[in-house]
Motif scaffolding. Structure first.
Motif, PDB file in Angstrom:
ATOM      1  N   UNK A 214       0.926  -1.150   0.028  1.00  0.00           N
ATOM      2  CA  UNK A 214       0.042   0.153  -0.056  1.00  0.00           C
ATOM      3  C   UNK A 214       0.907   1.257  -0.003  1.00  0.00           C
ATOM      4  N   UNK A 215       1.857   1.291   0.941  1.00  0.00           N
ATOM      5  CA  UNK A 215       2.649   2.381   0.805  1.00  0.00           C
ATOM      6  C   UNK A 215       3.593   2.517  -0.291  1.00  0.00           C
ATOM      7  N   UNK A 216       3.861   1.574  -1.109  1.00  0.00           N
ATOM      8  CA  UNK A 216       4.515   1.804  -2.436  1.00  0.00           C
ATOM      9  C   UNK A 216       3.673   2.278  -3.408  1.00  0.00           C
ATOM     10  N   UNK A 217       2.336   1.835  -3.368  1.00  0.00           N
ATOM     11  CA  UNK A 217       1.313   2.364  -4.375  1.00  0.00           C
ATOM     12  C   UNK A 217       1.294   3.774  -4.242  1.00  0.00           C
ATOM     13  N   UNK A 218       1.165   4.321  -2.906  1.00  0.00           N
ATOM     14  CA  UNK A 218       0.958   5.767  -2.459  1.00  0.00           C
ATOM     15  C   UNK A 218       2.176   6.584  -3.083  1.00  0.00           C
TER      16      UNK A 218
ATOM     17  N   UNK B  13       7.611  -8.327 -13.221  1.00  0.00           N
ATOM     18  CA  UNK B  13       6.853  -8.464 -14.309  1.00  0.00           C
ATOM     19  C   UNK B  13       6.608  -7.289 -15.161  1.00  0.00           C
ATOM     20  N   UNK B  14       6.055  -7.335 -16.503  1.00  0.00           N
ATOM     21  CA  UNK B  14       6.025  -6.386 -17.453  1.00  0.00           C
ATOM     22  C   UNK B  14       5.198  -5.317 -17.241  1.00  0.00           C
ATOM     23  N   UNK B  15       3.978  -5.586 -16.109  1.00  0.00           N
ATOM     24  CA  UNK B  15       2.864  -4.542 -16.018  1.00  0.00           C
ATOM     25  C   UNK B  15       3.764  -3.211 -15.395  1.00  0.00           C
ATOM     26  N   UNK B  16       4.744  -3.552 -14.513  1.00  0.00           N
ATOM     27  CA  UNK B  16       5.321  -2.637 -13.734  1.00  0.00           C
ATOM     28  C   UNK B  16       5.893  -1.604 -14.685  1.00  0.00           C
ATOM     29  N   UNK B  17       6.492  -2.008 -15.879  1.00  0.00           N
ATOM     30  CA  UNK B  17       7.051  -1.042 -16.884  1.00  0.00           C
ATOM     31  C   UNK B  17       6.136  -0.174 -17.576  1.00  0.00           C
ATOM     32  N   UNK B  18       4.719  -0.479 -17.484  1.00  0.00           N
ATOM     33  CA  UNK B  18       3.794   0.302 -18.378  1.00  0.00           C
ATOM     34  C   UNK B  18       3.942   1.683 -18.046  1.00  0.00           C
TER      35      UNK B  18
ATOM     36  N   UNK C 115       2.535  -3.219  -4.921  1.00  0.00           N
ATOM     37  CA  UNK C 115       2.176  -1.826  -4.833  1.00  0.00           C
ATOM     38  C   UNK C 115       2.233  -1.116  -6.132  1.00  0.00           C
ATOM     39  N   UNK C 116       3.298  -1.280  -6.861  1.00  0.00           N
ATOM     40  CA  UNK C 116       3.669  -0.631  -8.361  1.00  0.00           C
ATOM     41  C   UNK C 116       2.535  -1.176  -9.141  1.00  0.00           C
ATOM     42  N   UNK C 117       2.167  -2.656  -9.124  1.00  0.00           N
ATOM     43  CA  UNK C 117       1.125  -3.031 -10.065  1.00  0.00           C
ATOM     44  C   UNK C 117      -0.305  -2.138  -9.710  1.00  0.00           C
TER      45      UNK C 117
ATOM     46  N   UNK D  34      -0.575   0.766  -8.494  1.00  0.00           N
ATOM     47  CA  UNK D  34      -0.404   1.949  -9.131  1.00  0.00           C
ATOM     48  C   UNK D  34      -0.501   2.222 -10.340  1.00  0.00           C
ATOM     49  N   UNK D  35      -0.144   1.152 -11.135  1.00  0.00           N
ATOM     50  CA  UNK D  35      -0.339   0.973 -12.746  1.00  0.00           C
ATOM     51  C   UNK D  35      -1.466   0.735 -13.160  1.00  0.00           C
ATOM     52  N   UNK D  36      -2.311  -0.021 -12.397  1.00  0.00           N
ATOM     53  CA  UNK D  36      -3.727  -0.374 -12.464  1.00  0.00           C
ATOM     54  C   UNK D  36      -4.354   0.968 -12.552  1.00  0.00           C
ATOM     55  N   UNK D  37      -4.131   1.906 -11.722  1.00  0.00           N
ATOM     56  CA  UNK D  37      -4.935   3.120 -11.493  1.00  0.00           C
ATOM     57  C   UNK D  37      -4.713   3.998 -12.580  1.00  0.00           C
ATOM     58  N   UNK D  38      -3.179   4.176 -12.874  1.00  0.00           N
ATOM     59  CA  UNK D  38      -2.668   5.248 -13.873  1.00  0.00           C
ATOM     60  C   UNK D  38      -1.497   4.423 -14.666  1.00  0.00           C
TER      61      UNK D  38
END
Length: 246
Positions: free
Chosen positions: A1-5, A93-98, A191-193, A195-199
């Motif tokens: 959660x902290x990573x996403x924030x 994973x690749x989604x983090x790079x999006x 958390x990075x994933x 965040x990528x889901x949101x933006x």
């Protein structure tokens, strides 16, 4: 959660690197003793001299490519620099790079945001690693030569790093503190994933109640009925076209 924030509050490469580093530090401090027995040796022999050479080449390219791209101003070198740097920061994973790829190709005007998201959606419907999405972006920018250039550039850091860490990996993964740090990094990547889901995914695709309803329906079909992803992508594309025509 902290990573996403952290990533949403500080977009781009600095926020992602901060989240990953902090995840590793917290894992090292808080997860001591919660490690598992590592699997057997990888069984691949690479000399330490060769490994150090590949690690040095990885770091050299990471430092010099941005400088060279700025000095020359040419598109091919700029593409290599952008995709190499993005490929160097893939954790989990690749989604983090999006978000990284989007920040590299959309603001300069190389690829329109709608074309970027359309390619990302199509990449979900085909097998293989998400990083092959780089070939699509290169093709949109400069045709087949640029597609090949971007694909090689985004995978090159992985090849250099894998060869570079092989002689040290068996010892490192048996170290309790290293295992704890990697567990923290893995948690931060979740958390990075998120965040990528949101933006950029959510902010680019969900514009109203109808879009949200379509996303929920697609999620249910994928998880409850385990429909083939390619079929869900096609169905959502048709549904989106129908909604746009209303």
């Amino acid at each position: 959660a902290a990573a996403a924030v952290a990533v949403l509050a500080w977009p781009g490469t600095p926020g992602q690197m901060l989240a990953i580093v902090m995840g590793g530090i917290l894992g090292w401090l808080l997860l001591a003793g919660q490690t598992n027995e590592p699997p057997s040796s990888l069984g691949m022999a690479v000399s330490r001299r060769t490994a150090v050479l590949f690690l040095a080449l990885f770091g050299l390219l990471l430092i010099t490519l941005p400088v060279a791209a700025k000095l020359t101003g040419g598109l091919p070198l700029a593409l290599v620099d952008s995709f190499y740097r993005s490929g160097s920061l893939v954790f989990g994973g690749g989604h983090v790079i999006l978000p990284l790829l989007q920040s590299e190709v959309v603001p300069p005007g190389w690829v329109h945001k709608d074309i970027f998201m359309a390619g990302y959606g199509a990449a979900q419907a085909v097998p293989g690693p998400l990083l092959t999405f780089s070939a699509y972006l290169g093709a949109m920018i400069g045709g087949l030569p640029a597609a090949a250039l971007c694909l090689v550039a985004v995978f090159l850091p992985s090849f250099l790093l894998v060869i570079g860490v092989l002689p040290f990996w068996d010892a490192l993964r048996r170290h309790a503190k290293a295992q704890s740090a990697m567990a923290g990094v893995n948690a931060a990547v979740v958390g990075l994933l998120l965040a990528a889901l949101y933006d950029p995914v959510w902010t680019s695709a969900i514009h109203g109640p109808a879009d949200f309803a379509l996303a929920v329906a697609a999620f249910a079909v994928l998880t409850l009925w385990q429909a083939p992803p390619w079929l869900v992508v096609i169905a959502c594309g048709l549904a989106g076209a129908a909604l746009g025509a209303i």
